[in-house]
Motif scaffolding. Structure first.
Motif, PDB file in Angstrom:
ATOM      1  N   ALA A 249       0.829  -1.198   0.000  1.00 38.30           N
ATOM      2  CA  ALA A 249       0.000   0.000   0.000  1.00 38.30           C
ATOM      3  C   ALA A 249       0.869   1.255   0.000  1.00 38.30           C
ATOM      4  O   ALA A 249       0.577   2.223  -0.722  1.00 38.30           O
ATOM      5  N   THR A 262      -5.739  -0.067   4.764  1.00 39.28           N
ATOM      6  CA  THR A 262      -5.807  -1.027   3.667  1.00 39.28           C
ATOM      7  C   THR A 262      -5.462  -2.433   4.153  1.00 39.28           C
ATOM      8  O   THR A 262      -6.152  -3.409   3.827  1.00 39.28           O
ATOM      9  N   ARG A 266      -7.908  -5.744   4.411  1.00 32.89           N
ATOM     10  CA  ARG A 266      -7.521  -6.936   3.640  1.00 32.89           C
ATOM     11  C   ARG A 266      -7.608  -8.198   4.483  1.00 32.89           C
ATOM     12  O   ARG A 266      -8.052  -9.248   4.006  1.00 32.89           O
TER      13      ARG A 266
END
Length: 287
Positions: A249, A262, A266
């Motif tokens: 990221a 992020t 995930r």
């Protein structure tokens, strides 16, 4: 039992199906001298259904005029008049105007009585399949992202079930924020259109709900019931995989905070878990 003079009545209204209204609601609303409603147009539909006359009795009562109207309402109660406070849907005061009025009436040592009925909070708790008590009841979240996340962070301290009203206009964003702050592994039930014709519910982890059909195509009113942390499935994410996702990221050009978010999304874990894994790792250069 009909309304008695001098009483402020807190009258619950249906949250979906008009057939849920009780005969006592009609009796009280027929007898009071004033009916207070946040949205008089919606109130007229209910009162018309109940065949309750409104002429000269229905008044607008909302957050912008509540404090201004309290003195005259107290005067009417002292003079023996009776007042009913109704909500657009459900039990008044909980997520609607009315607290200032009720507090003022109590402080004036005047009577306040309830006509109980529908409440999205209790209906959701009963139907969600999560531990019902103890529970923290939260109204709608702030519309802006910063204040919204701070409010959710305050709820994170609660060790029991959490009930949140979600806006259909911000459903995906609000679900994502709840998952990020409370932890994507927390189990929850998202209920929609309670007591209405198309009532439905989705269960899973918060991360799963953020990717679900309701988030993609919101329709109706939503209540989210989040299970206590110890009732939730624990997600054991591989530390190396989490660190790798975080680095990817960063390499994509996002800032450190967004990279944490992020990686958390995930793997369905909390942002704090990602931070703990990467903060002291000498092999990670996050700028």
């Amino acid at each position: 039992m009909c309304a008695e003079p001098g009483i402020l009545w807190i009258v619950a209204t249906p949250i979906g199906t008009l057939g849920d209204v009780s005969p006592r609601v009609k009796a009280v609303l027929s007898d009071v001298s004033v009916i207070l409603a946040e949205d008089t147009r919606r109130a007229r539909r209910l009162l018309s259904h109940l065949e309750v006359p409104t002429q000269g009795r229905l008044q607008s009562f909302h957050e912008h005029n509540e404090e201004k109207k309290v003195p005259s309402l107290l005067s009417r109660l002292r003079d023996g008049g009776s007042i009913a406070l109704i909500s657009d849907a459900g039990t008044p005061v909980l997520s609607d105007p009315g607290y200032v009025l009720v507090k003022s009436v109590r402080e004036a040592d005047l009577p306040v009585c309830s006509v109980p009925g529908a409440s999205a909070f209790t209906a959701a708790l009963a139907a969600a399949g999560r531990p019902p008590l103890p529970a923290t009841l939260c109204g709608f979240l702030p519309p802006r992202a910063g204040p919204r996340r701070r409010r959710i962070a305050e709820l994170d301290a609660a060790p029991w079930t959490i009930v949140i009203l979600l806006s259909p206009h911000r459903l995906a964003r609000e679900l994502a924020d709840v998952a990020e702050v409370l932890g994507g592994e927390r189990r929850a039930t998202l209920l929609a259109e309670i007591s209405k014709r198309y009532e439905r519910a989705s269960s899973g982890t918060l991360s799963e709900l953020t990717r679900g059909k309701e988030a993609e195509n919101p329709r109706g009113e939503y209540v989210l019931v989040v299970a206590p942390r110890d009732e939730s499935r624990q997600v054991e994410a591989d530390p190396e995989a989490v660190r790798a996702e975080y680095q990817r990221a960063l390499a994509d050009g996002v800032d450190r905070r967004e990279a944490l978010r992020t990686a958390a999304r995930r793997f369905g874990i909390r942002k704090r878990q990602v931070f703990d894994l990467v903060a002291n790792d000498p092999g990670i250069d996050d700028g």
